[in-house]
Design an enzyme around this catalytic site. Structure first.
Site, PDB file in Angstrom:
ATOM      1  N   ARG A 106       0.860  -1.198   0.000  1.00  0.00           N
ATOM      2  CA  ARG A 106       0.000   0.000   0.000  1.00  0.00           C
ATOM      3  C   ARG A 106       0.887   1.236   0.000  1.00  0.00           C
ATOM      4  NH1 ARG A 106      -3.532   0.113   5.186  1.00  0.00           N
ATOM      5  NH2 ARG A 106      -4.286  -1.781   4.178  1.00  0.00           N
ATOM      6  N   HIS A 151       1.787  -2.115   5.651  1.00  0.00           N
ATOM      7  CA  HIS A 151       1.572  -2.460   4.240  1.00  0.00           C
ATOM      8  C   HIS A 151       2.545  -1.717   3.329  1.00  0.00           C
ATOM      9  CE1 HIS A 151      -2.235  -4.821   4.213  1.00  0.00           C
ATOM     10  NE2 HIS A 151      -2.493  -4.163   5.338  1.00  0.00           N
ATOM     11  N   ASP A 158      -3.606  -8.264   3.409  1.00  0.00           N
ATOM     12  CA  ASP A 158      -4.920  -8.575   3.977  1.00  0.00           C
ATOM     13  C   ASP A 158      -5.508  -9.675   3.113  1.00  0.00           C
ATOM     14  OD1 ASP A 158      -4.648  -6.493   5.822  1.00  0.00           O
ATOM     15  OD2 ASP A 158      -5.559  -5.034   4.466  1.00  0.00           O
ATOM     16  N   GLU A 240      -7.098  -7.764  13.767  1.00  0.00           N
ATOM     17  CA  GLU A 240      -7.681  -7.934  12.429  1.00  0.00           C
ATOM     18  C   GLU A 240      -7.420  -9.356  11.941  1.00  0.00           C
ATOM     19  OE1 GLU A 240      -6.886  -3.278  11.029  1.00  0.00           O
ATOM     20  OE2 GLU A 240      -5.838  -4.913  10.000  1.00  0.00           O
ATOM     21  N   HIS A 243      -5.243  -9.674   8.615  1.00  0.00           N
ATOM     22  CA  HIS A 243      -3.993  -8.925   8.455  1.00  0.00           C
ATOM     23  C   HIS A 243      -2.788  -9.770   8.883  1.00  0.00           C
ATOM     24  CE1 HIS A 243      -1.705  -4.937   8.962  1.00  0.00           C
ATOM     25  NE2 HIS A 243      -0.893  -5.827   9.524  1.00  0.00           N
TER      26      HIS A 243
END
Length: 269
Positions: A106, A151, A158, A240, A243
């Site tokens: 990301r 990320h 994810d 999460e 993740h």
């Protein structure tokens, strides 16, 4: 007089050409994008069987619009992370499942987009699905949004598990009625994933991987993902279920900002 005029004209022409080159090179510098290091790869080139549903390329996310930096729906990872994910996929395929990634590398500009959105308390268009029980003023304090993300270092993803044969997930239609991400699976937005108890990116404590309220098949599905990945060097973020980060990371302290696109990879190789 003619000779002076001719010399002057030549000088003006040369200056104009020099100015054009300077402006052109400045423009080129301004539009040059950062590039991926050589050991970043498209997951598809390492394992084409892993499903990719890159949510931040689409408007179906907690912001409600495509996120900055996602030029193509592409999973990019460091090579060690991609190769470890390939090993996980081989294990799951033998059990009748496949991995599906929602997000991989990301860019920092995407994280900045999240931060701008979180600071805009008037924009709550996607609250009904992604954070029904969380006041938007608490997104930073509760850890749902941060100014840096693992990320961006290239080894975090994810993901979820899909039972084979995989059904197609229908596209999200902007403006369609929203259902809480923790609603029963047959009421939530349709996802071909196995039932994990919540949808992806659910800002709720029910998304904590080992939340005791998640039992039965939902818990078994989370533990299948967890045990498969942890056996290959991945570490789960406890808040999460989706993740995971591959350790040791090749770039533990570097937050990259090259766009998510094939060009970022091709131009650096």
């Amino acid at each position: 007089m003619t000779r002076i005029s001719s010399t002057l004209r030549g000088l003006i022409t040369a200056l104009a050409a020099l100015l054009a080159v300077t402006v052109s090179s400045a423009g080129a510098r301004a539009t040059t994008e950062p590039e991926a290091p050589e050991d970043f790869v498209a997951l598809r080139t390492v394992d084409p069987t892993i499903i990719q549903e890159m949510r931040y390329f689409t408007p179906h996310n907690f912001v409600g619009e495509p996120i900055d930096g996602y030029r193509q729906p592409l999973c990019i990872l460091t090579r060690p992370a991609a190769q470890a994910l390939h090993q996980a996929q081989r294990k799951l395929l033998r059990q009748g499942y496949t991995l599906k990634v929602y997000d991989c590398y990301r860019p920092q500009r995407a994280v900045n987009h999240f931060v701008r959105w979180a600071e805009d308390l008037d924009d709550q268009a996607m609250k009904g699905e992604f954070y029904p029980n969380v006041d938007k003023t608490r997104l930073f304090e509760d850890g749902y949004i941060a100014e840096k993300s693992g990320h961006s270092r290239g080894s975090t993803m994810d993901l979820t598990i899909v039972k084979l044969p995989a059904r197609q997930t229908r596209p999200y239609v902007p403006g369609e009625p929203l259902v809480p991400c923790y609603a029963p699976k047959d009421e939530r937005f349709p996802d071909n994933s196995v039932d994990m108890g919540t949808g992806f990116d659910c800002f709720d404590t029910l998304a904590h991987t080992l939340d005791p309220r998640i039992q039965g098949e939902q818990r078994a599905n989370r533990l299948l993902l967890k045990s498969t990945l942890e056996g290959l060097g991945f570490v789960n973020l406890a808040e999460e279920w989706w993740h995971y980060a591959f350790k040791p990371e090749p770039y533990p302290d570097t937050y990259f900002d090259f766009p998510v696109s094939w060009k970022s990879l091709i131009s650096s190789h």
